[in-house]
Write a protein that holds these residues in place. Structure first.
Motif, PDB file in Angstrom:
ATOM      1  N   GLU A 143      11.172  14.416  12.241  1.00 47.14           N
ATOM      2  CA  GLU A 143      10.564  13.106  12.051  1.00 47.14           C
ATOM      3  C   GLU A 143      10.943  12.527  10.685  1.00 47.14           C
ATOM      4  O   GLU A 143      11.346  13.241   9.776  1.00 47.14           O
ATOM      5  CB  GLU A 143       9.047  13.215  12.169  1.00 47.14           C
ATOM      6  N   ARG A 144      10.752  11.232  10.576  1.00 45.48           N
ATOM      7  CA  ARG A 144      10.985  10.546   9.320  1.00 45.48           C
ATOM      8  C   ARG A 144       9.732  10.710   8.456  1.00 45.48           C
ATOM      9  O   ARG A 144       8.636  10.291   8.847  1.00 45.48           O
ATOM     10  CB  ARG A 144      11.269   9.066   9.584  1.00 45.48           C
ATOM     11  N   ASP A 145       9.888  11.314   7.285  1.00 44.63           N
ATOM     12  CA  ASP A 145       8.757  11.616   6.410  1.00 44.63           C
ATOM     13  C   ASP A 145       8.854  10.860   5.097  1.00 44.63           C
ATOM     14  O   ASP A 145       9.942  10.726   4.524  1.00 44.63           O
ATOM     15  CB  ASP A 145       8.707  13.114   6.097  1.00 44.63           C
ATOM     16  N   LEU A 146       7.707  10.435   4.609  1.00 42.29           N
ATOM     17  CA  LEU A 146       7.662   9.806   3.290  1.00 42.29           C
ATOM     18  C   LEU A 146       7.942  10.850   2.217  1.00 42.29           C
ATOM     19  O   LEU A 146       7.400  11.947   2.237  1.00 42.29           O
ATOM     20  CB  LEU A 146       6.297   9.174   3.053  1.00 42.29           C
ATOM     21  N   VAL A 147       8.774  10.484   1.256  1.00 41.37           N
ATOM     22  CA  VAL A 147       9.040  11.324   0.093  1.00 41.37           C
ATOM     23  C   VAL A 147       8.230  10.828  -1.106  1.00 41.37           C
ATOM     24  O   VAL A 147       7.544  11.598  -1.773  1.00 41.37           O
ATOM     25  CB  VAL A 147      10.544  11.322  -0.241  1.00 41.37           C
ATOM     26  N   ALA A 148       8.328   9.530  -1.365  1.00 39.29           N
ATOM     27  CA  ALA A 148       7.614   8.941  -2.504  1.00 39.29           C
ATOM     28  C   ALA A 148       7.484   7.447  -2.280  1.00 39.29           C
ATOM     29  O   ALA A 148       8.293   6.855  -1.565  1.00 39.29           O
ATOM     30  CB  ALA A 148       8.359   9.213  -3.809  1.00 39.29           C
ATOM     31  N   ALA A 149       6.486   6.863  -2.907  1.00 40.61           N
ATOM     32  CA  ALA A 149       6.274   5.422  -2.791  1.00 40.61           C
ATOM     33  C   ALA A 149       5.777   4.881  -4.112  1.00 40.61           C
ATOM     34  O   ALA A 149       5.131   5.597  -4.896  1.00 40.61           O
ATOM     35  CB  ALA A 149       5.281   5.105  -1.676  1.00 40.61           C
ATOM     36  N   ILE A 150       6.073   3.599  -4.348  1.00 44.71           N
ATOM     37  CA  ILE A 150       5.669   2.953  -5.594  1.00 44.71           C
ATOM     38  C   ILE A 150       5.362   1.501  -5.308  1.00 44.71           C
ATOM     39  O   ILE A 150       6.046   0.848  -4.519  1.00 44.71           O
ATOM     40  CB  ILE A 150       6.788   3.094  -6.656  1.00 44.71           C
ATOM     41  N   SER A 151       4.298   1.002  -5.921  1.00 44.97           N
ATOM     42  CA  SER A 151       4.015  -0.423  -5.815  1.00 44.97           C
ATOM     43  C   SER A 151       5.033  -1.197  -6.642  1.00 44.97           C
ATOM     44  O   SER A 151       5.647  -0.632  -7.560  1.00 44.97           O
ATOM     45  CB  SER A 151       2.594  -0.719  -6.312  1.00 44.97           C
ATOM     46  N   TRP A 152       5.209  -2.478  -6.299  1.00 41.31           N
ATOM     47  CA  TRP A 152       6.235  -3.213  -7.042  1.00 41.31           C
ATOM     48  C   TRP A 152       5.864  -3.367  -8.510  1.00 41.31           C
ATOM     49  O   TRP A 152       6.732  -3.430  -9.379  1.00 41.31           O
ATOM     50  CB  TRP A 152       6.511  -4.578  -6.412  1.00 41.31           C
ATOM     51  N   SER A 153       4.581  -3.350  -8.809  1.00 43.57           N
ATOM     52  CA  SER A 153       4.159  -3.419 -10.214  1.00 43.57           C
ATOM     53  C   SER A 153       4.334  -2.071 -10.911  1.00 43.57           C
ATOM     54  O   SER A 153       4.309  -1.998 -12.133  1.00 43.57           O
ATOM     55  CB  SER A 153       2.691  -3.843 -10.298  1.00 43.57           C
ATOM     56  N   GLY A 154       4.458  -0.999 -10.123  1.00 41.28           N
ATOM     57  CA  GLY A 154       4.574   0.335 -10.704  1.00 41.28           C
ATOM     58  C   GLY A 154       3.256   0.995 -11.016  1.00 41.28           C
ATOM     59  O   GLY A 154       3.229   2.139 -11.477  1.00 41.28           O
ATOM     60  N   SER A 164       0.973   1.999  -8.991  1.00 37.79           N
ATOM     61  CA  SER A 164       0.579   2.982  -7.976  1.00 37.79           C
ATOM     62  C   SER A 164       1.810   3.755  -7.527  1.00 37.79           C
ATOM     63  O   SER A 164       2.799   3.168  -7.091  1.00 37.79           O
ATOM     64  CB  SER A 164      -0.074   2.282  -6.784  1.00 37.79           C
ATOM     65  N   VAL A 165       1.730   5.077  -7.662  1.00 36.20           N
ATOM     66  CA  VAL A 165       2.845   5.962  -7.310  1.00 36.20           C
ATOM     67  C   VAL A 165       2.291   7.135  -6.518  1.00 36.20           C
ATOM     68  O   VAL A 165       1.211   7.648  -6.830  1.00 36.20           O
ATOM     69  CB  VAL A 165       3.572   6.476  -8.566  1.00 36.20           C
ATOM     70  N   ALA A 166       3.012   7.559  -5.509  1.00 35.54           N
ATOM     71  CA  ALA A 166       2.584   8.705  -4.707  1.00 35.54           C
ATOM     72  C   ALA A 166       3.789   9.529  -4.297  1.00 35.54           C
ATOM     73  O   ALA A 166       4.883   8.995  -4.100  1.00 35.54           O
ATOM     74  CB  ALA A 166       1.826   8.230  -3.468  1.00 35.54           C
ATOM     75  N   TYR A 167       3.566  10.850  -4.195  1.00 30.80           N
ATOM     76  CA  TYR A 167       4.614  11.782  -3.794  1.00 30.80           C
ATOM     77  C   TYR A 167       4.073  12.695  -2.701  1.00 30.80           C
ATOM     78  O   TYR A 167       2.891  13.032  -2.677  1.00 30.80           O
ATOM     79  CB  TYR A 167       5.060  12.666  -4.964  1.00 30.80           C
ATOM     80  N   CYS A 203       5.371  -6.094  -2.118  1.00 29.90           N
ATOM     81  CA  CYS A 203       5.717  -4.911  -1.326  1.00 29.90           C
ATOM     82  C   CYS A 203       5.588  -3.614  -2.088  1.00 29.90           C
ATOM     83  O   CYS A 203       5.903  -3.546  -3.273  1.00 29.90           O
ATOM     84  CB  CYS A 203       7.162  -5.017  -0.836  1.00 29.90           C
ATOM     85  N   PHE A 204       5.139  -2.589  -1.373  1.00 29.23           N
ATOM     86  CA  PHE A 204       5.361  -1.231  -1.814  1.00 29.23           C
ATOM     87  C   PHE A 204       6.788  -0.863  -1.413  1.00 29.23           C
ATOM     88  O   PHE A 204       7.298  -1.333  -0.388  1.00 29.23           O
ATOM     89  CB  PHE A 204       4.399  -0.260  -1.125  1.00 29.23           C
ATOM     90  N   MET A 205       7.419  -0.015  -2.210  1.00 30.81           N
ATOM     91  CA  MET A 205       8.738   0.504  -1.876  1.00 30.81           C
ATOM     92  C   MET A 205       8.612   1.999  -1.657  1.00 30.81           C
ATOM     93  O   MET A 205       7.999   2.711  -2.468  1.00 30.81           O
ATOM     94  CB  MET A 205       9.721   0.222  -3.006  1.00 30.81           C
ATOM     95  N   GLY A 206       9.171   2.466  -0.558  1.00 29.57           N
ATOM     96  CA  GLY A 206       9.078   3.877  -0.244  1.00 29.57           C
ATOM     97  C   GLY A 206      10.443   4.500  -0.005  1.00 29.57           C
ATOM     98  O   GLY A 206      11.365   3.831   0.477  1.00 29.57           O
ATOM     99  N   TRP A 207      10.563   5.752  -0.379  1.00 33.80           N
ATOM    100  CA  TRP A 207      11.720   6.568  -0.003  1.00 33.80           C
ATOM    101  C   TRP A 207      11.255   7.539   1.083  1.00 33.80           C
ATOM    102  O   TRP A 207      10.290   8.281   0.889  1.00 33.80           O
ATOM    103  CB  TRP A 207      12.254   7.352  -1.194  1.00 33.80           C
ATOM    104  N   PHE A 208      11.948   7.500   2.200  1.00 32.15           N
ATOM    105  CA  PHE A 208      11.697   8.426   3.297  1.00 32.15           C
ATOM    106  C   PHE A 208      12.923   9.307   3.476  1.00 32.15           C
ATOM    107  O   PHE A 208      14.005   9.003   2.958  1.00 32.15           O
ATOM    108  CB  PHE A 208      11.449   7.655   4.602  1.00 32.15           C
ATOM    109  N   ARG A 209      12.763  10.398   4.231  1.00 33.34           N
ATOM    110  CA  ARG A 209      13.923  11.186   4.592  1.00 33.34           C
ATOM    111  C   ARG A 209      13.783  11.666   6.028  1.00 33.34           C
ATOM    112  O   ARG A 209      12.667  11.839   6.526  1.00 33.34           O
ATOM    113  CB  ARG A 209      14.135  12.340   3.632  1.00 33.34           C
TER     114      ARG A 209
END
Length: 121
Positions: free
Chosen positions: A44-55, A57-60, A32-38
């Protein structure tokens, strides 16, 4: 199935910091990717940041770059969101989610209950 539980929200003043935690569990966790939304009231619900479980891949999203940092501790099955230089416009319910990645909430089938972050001016 994946379960996620957030913690760490609260009330802070503008310019201060908070660190959110997301404890995850489940057999499919390492895929799984893990994401923080707000989500703010009426928005609307917006993505804040996401990270792959291996770390690897990261996005903001643009509005938090340079202020927020997502990280994970696989030994603790926990994903963190370090939030610095908080602004009143960061006020929202912050939700942790697990899924296949990307910016759309629909790509994340597993959600926590959310934790409230309030930033006063």
């Amino acid at each position: 199935q994946v379960q996620v539980v957030e913690s760490g929200g609260g009330l802070v003043q503008a310019g201060e910091s908070l660190k959110l935690s997301c404890l995850a569990s489940g057999r499919a966790l390492n895929r799984c990717f893990m994401g923080w939304f707000r989500q703010a009231p009426g928005k609307e619900r917006d993505l804040v940041a996401a990270i792959s479980w291996s770390g690897s891949s990261v996005a903001y999203t643009e509005f938090v770059k340079g202020r927020f940092t997502i990280s994970r501790d696989n030994a603790k099955n926990t994903v963190y969101l370090q939030m610095n230089s908080l602004k009143p416009e960061d006020t929202a319910v912050y939700l942790c989610a697990a899924g296949s990645g990307g910016t759309l909430p629909t790509m994340y089938p597993y959600w926590g209950q959310g934790t409230q972050v309030t930033v006063s001016s």
